[in-house]
Every structure is written in C-alpha cells, then in structure tokens.
Design a protein around this motif. Structure first.
Motif, PDB file in Angstrom:
ATOM      1  N   GLN B  73       0.833  -1.189   0.000  1.00  0.00           N
ATOM      2  CA  GLN B  73       0.000   0.000   0.000  1.00  0.00           C
ATOM      3  C   GLN B  73       0.873   1.246   0.000  1.00  0.00           C
ATOM      4  N   PHE B  74       0.551   2.158  -0.893  1.00  0.00           N
ATOM      5  CA  PHE B  74       1.344   3.381  -1.027  1.00  0.00           C
ATOM      6  C   PHE B  74       0.361   4.540  -1.124  1.00  0.00           C
ATOM      7  N   ILE B  75       0.533   5.547  -0.282  1.00  0.00           N
ATOM      8  CA  ILE B  75      -0.430   6.643  -0.205  1.00  0.00           C
ATOM      9  C   ILE B  75       0.272   7.966  -0.498  1.00  0.00           C
ATOM     10  N   LEU B  76      -0.356   8.772  -1.301  1.00  0.00           N
ATOM     11  CA  LEU B  76       0.141  10.117  -1.611  1.00  0.00           C
ATOM     12  C   LEU B  76      -0.791  11.126  -0.966  1.00  0.00           C
ATOM     13  N   SER B  77      -0.225  12.080  -0.233  1.00  0.00           N
ATOM     14  CA  SER B  77      -1.059  13.011   0.524  1.00  0.00           C
ATOM     15  C   SER B  77      -0.587  14.444   0.363  1.00  0.00           C
ATOM     16  N   SER B  78      -1.512  15.345   0.677  1.00  0.00           N
ATOM     17  CA  SER B  78      -1.182  16.757   0.785  1.00  0.00           C
ATOM     18  C   SER B  78      -2.095  17.378   1.838  1.00  0.00           C
ATOM     19  N   LYS B  79      -1.574  18.313   2.587  1.00  0.00           N
ATOM     20  CA  LYS B  79      -2.411  18.994   3.576  1.00  0.00           C
ATOM     21  C   LYS B  79      -3.176  20.143   2.925  1.00  0.00           C
ATOM     22  N   LYS B  80      -2.547  20.807   1.949  1.00  0.00           N
ATOM     23  CA  LYS B  80      -3.184  21.945   1.264  1.00  0.00           C
ATOM     24  C   LYS B  80      -2.783  21.944  -0.204  1.00  0.00           C
ATOM     25  N   LEU B  81      -3.743  21.656  -1.053  1.00  0.00           N
ATOM     26  CA  LEU B  81      -3.449  21.584  -2.483  1.00  0.00           C
ATOM     27  C   LEU B  81      -3.226  22.959  -3.098  1.00  0.00           C
ATOM     28  N   LEU B  82      -2.329  22.980  -4.092  1.00  0.00           N
ATOM     29  CA  LEU B  82      -2.076  24.182  -4.891  1.00  0.00           C
ATOM     30  C   LEU B  82      -2.600  23.954  -6.303  1.00  0.00           C
ATOM     31  N   LEU B  83      -2.825  25.039  -7.024  1.00  0.00           N
ATOM     32  CA  LEU B  83      -3.253  24.908  -8.411  1.00  0.00           C
ATOM     33  C   LEU B  83      -2.265  24.073  -9.223  1.00  0.00           C
ATOM     34  N   SER B  84      -0.985  24.234  -8.926  1.00  0.00           N
ATOM     35  CA  SER B  84       0.069  23.537  -9.672  1.00  0.00           C
ATOM     36  C   SER B  84       0.113  22.043  -9.380  1.00  0.00           C
ATOM     37  N   ASP B  85      -0.692  21.575  -8.423  1.00  0.00           N
ATOM     38  CA  ASP B  85      -0.730  20.138  -8.137  1.00  0.00           C
ATOM     39  C   ASP B  85      -1.615  19.379  -9.114  1.00  0.00           C
ATOM     40  N   SER B  86      -2.337  20.087  -9.957  1.00  0.00           N
ATOM     41  CA  SER B  86      -3.163  19.410 -10.967  1.00  0.00           C
ATOM     42  C   SER B  86      -2.295  18.559 -11.871  1.00  0.00           C
ATOM     43  N   GLY B  87      -2.814  17.393 -12.236  1.00  0.00           N
ATOM     44  CA  GLY B  87      -2.062  16.515 -13.118  1.00  0.00           C
ATOM     45  C   GLY B  87      -2.578  15.092 -13.060  1.00  0.00           C
ATOM     46  N   PHE B  88      -1.857  14.243 -13.727  1.00  0.00           N
ATOM     47  CA  PHE B  88      -2.192  12.815 -13.788  1.00  0.00           C
ATOM     48  C   PHE B  88      -1.204  12.100 -12.875  1.00  0.00           C
ATOM     49  N   TYR B  89      -1.703  11.491 -11.802  1.00  0.00           N
ATOM     50  CA  TYR B  89      -0.861  10.841 -10.807  1.00  0.00           C
ATOM     51  C   TYR B  89      -0.854   9.337 -11.049  1.00  0.00           C
ATOM     52  N   LEU B  90       0.341   8.826 -11.198  1.00  0.00           N
ATOM     53  CA  LEU B  90       0.511   7.421 -11.528  1.00  0.00           C
ATOM     54  C   LEU B  90       1.319   6.717 -10.446  1.00  0.00           C
ATOM     55  N   CYS B  91       0.812   5.578 -10.033  1.00  0.00           N
ATOM     56  CA  CYS B  91       1.531   4.707  -9.112  1.00  0.00           C
ATOM     57  C   CYS B  91       2.119   3.561  -9.933  1.00  0.00           C
ATOM     58  N   ALA B  92       3.303   3.122  -9.587  1.00  0.00           N
ATOM     59  CA  ALA B  92       3.921   2.007 -10.297  1.00  0.00           C
ATOM     60  C   ALA B  92       4.605   1.084  -9.300  1.00  0.00           C
ATOM     61  N   TRP B  93       4.767  -0.163  -9.697  1.00  0.00           N
ATOM     62  CA  TRP B  93       5.509  -1.106  -8.869  1.00  0.00           C
ATOM     63  C   TRP B  93       6.555  -1.794  -9.724  1.00  0.00           C
ATOM     64  N   SER B  94       7.586  -2.286  -9.048  1.00  0.00           N
ATOM     65  CA  SER B  94       8.586  -3.100  -9.726  1.00  0.00           C
ATOM     66  C   SER B  94       9.118  -4.127  -8.738  1.00  0.00           C
ATOM     67  N   SER B  95       9.678  -5.172  -9.292  1.00  0.00           N
ATOM     68  CA  SER B  95      10.316  -6.197  -8.490  1.00  0.00           C
ATOM     69  C   SER B  95      11.817  -6.077  -8.673  1.00  0.00           C
ATOM     70  N   SER B  96      12.549  -5.951  -7.616  1.00  0.00           N
ATOM     71  CA  SER B  96      14.013  -5.823  -7.691  1.00  0.00           C
ATOM     72  C   SER B  96      14.467  -4.661  -8.552  1.00  0.00           C
ATOM     73  N   GLY B  97      13.650  -3.615  -8.619  1.00  0.00           N
ATOM     74  CA  GLY B  97      14.062  -2.393  -9.296  1.00  0.00           C
ATOM     75  C   GLY B  97      14.116  -2.460 -10.804  1.00  0.00           C
TER      76      GLY B  97
END
Lengths: 111, 111
Positions: B73-97
């Motif tokens: 489980q991986f969580i991305l957080s912010s306490k106060k969003l800015l306009l510049s935080d708009s975008g497409f957020y992608l989570c990725a996984w890998s095994s052994s890098g």
C-alpha cells in the motif's frame, strides 16, 4: 547531466513501418525501456534492452547501442491503434534504480 | 498474476483542500513502489519511491508527502493543495528495481 532525447511528434501511414529514435546521456546505465501510452491512459511496458542488439517482439522491435547511447523502437505493419505516445526511459545505475524518462514521441497513424 | 489499483480515478478539489490518493498492489511481495506526476503535455516526474514499509525517498521538494503503511500500500497526501498540483498521478511497482508497471492513474484537477 542526464538527458534523454526523442522526437516530439511523428506521423506514419497504416501498414507502414516507423522507427522512433532515442538518444541518452546518463551517469549510469542498467538498461533501456520503451513504454506505450495512449491518450488519457497509463504507460504500458513494451520492451527492455540491456545488451547491444535487436530484441523482437511481434510487430515491435527495439534496438540498443550502448557505445552510441542510442536506441530505437521499430513498429511494423502499423495499425490505427498504434497511435500513441512512446516513452523511452533509462534505468539508472546504483542503489536507487530510478528510471530517467524522455518526454515521449507522439505517433499519429493515418489511414 | 500481479495487479495494481489506484483510486479514485478522477478528483476535483478546491485549492487549499487536503488530498489522499491510494495505491495497492496484489500478487507480489515487497515490491518497489513509485509515485509519478504527469502534467499536461509533459514527461513523467518521479515524486516518491519506496523500497519497503516506512521507507520513503522524496525526489522533488513540494507540498506532497507519501507513506507506506503496509507492504503493498502506497499513499500520496497533501495537507493543502495548490493549483500547480493538478495533473495525472501514476503509481507504479517493480520487483528488484527492474521493469515498472503502472496503475490506471488518478486525474486530479485543482480549482
């Protein structure tokens, strides 16, 4: 510095062959990846090259020359669904194993 | 087989509001996990990566933070969003890098 260069845009015709080039300058090298990203979607893995030469996978092939810092992605028998952005990424050396990403090449396949 | 989930798929938030995006991986143990942001017309920017529970590396100083309370489980957080935080957020996984596999992404619009 670390840099990956790809053409911004390319166009091709359905049924044709297209080659998308990628040149890189990085402080370390542990392999080069190609990803496909359709508009509004996440990138999907296409290929990985760590040794010099050509890797063929169906209609897609990827080539690597480490001495030249150069790779290309070859798409054969182009289909309309191949219209997408193609991202080149280099796996850095060292413990962090991070990917250094190019900005992507937007390919438009025309009928 | 491995699968990666992200939610929500889309989110519209006012400036100054908090943020929590969640990513979970199934079918693998002790994956490397990554958060990326892709702004419109721009490349993938690595925000955070994690090689294990509670181990977070930040790539870009900003008002975002990440946590890994459980192995997959991986969580991305912010306490106060800015306009510049708009975008497409992608989570990725890998095994052994090695090869990174992406989730479907969260499209965030900050107004």
């Amino acid at each position: 510095g670390q840099n990956i260069d790809q053409p911004t845009e390319m166009t091709a015709t359905e049924g044709a062959i297209v080659q998308i080039n990628c040149t890189y300058q990085t402080s370390g090298f542990n392999g080069l990846f190609w990803y496909q990203q359709h508009a509004g979607e996440a990138p999907t893995f296409l290929s990985y090259n760590v040794l010099d030469g050509l890797e063929e996978k169906g209609r897609f092939s990827s080539f690597l020359s480490r001495s030249k810092g150069y790779s290309y992605l070859l798409l054969k028998e182009l289909q309309m669904k191949d219209s997408a952005s193609y991202l080149c990424a280099v796996l850095n050396a060292g413990n962090n194993r991070k990917l250094i990403w190019g900005l992507g090449t937007s390919l438009a396949v025309n009928p | 087989s491995q699968t990666i989930h992200q939610w929500p798929a889309t989110l519209v938030q006012p400036v100054g509001s908090p943020l929590s995006l969640e990513c979970t991986v199934e079918g693998t143990s002790n994956p490397n996990l990554y958060w990326y942001r892709q702004a419109a017309g721009r490349g993938l920017q690595l925000l955070f990566y994690s090689v294990g529970i509670g181990q977070i590396s930040s790539e870009v100083p900003q008002n975002l933070s990440a946590s890994r309370p459980q192995d997959r489980q991986f969580i991305l957080s912010s306490k106060k969003l800015l306009l510049s935080d708009s975008g497409f957020y992608l989570c990725a996984w890998s095994s052994s890098g090695e090869t990174q596999y992406f989730g479907p992404g969260t499209r965030l619009l900050v107004l």
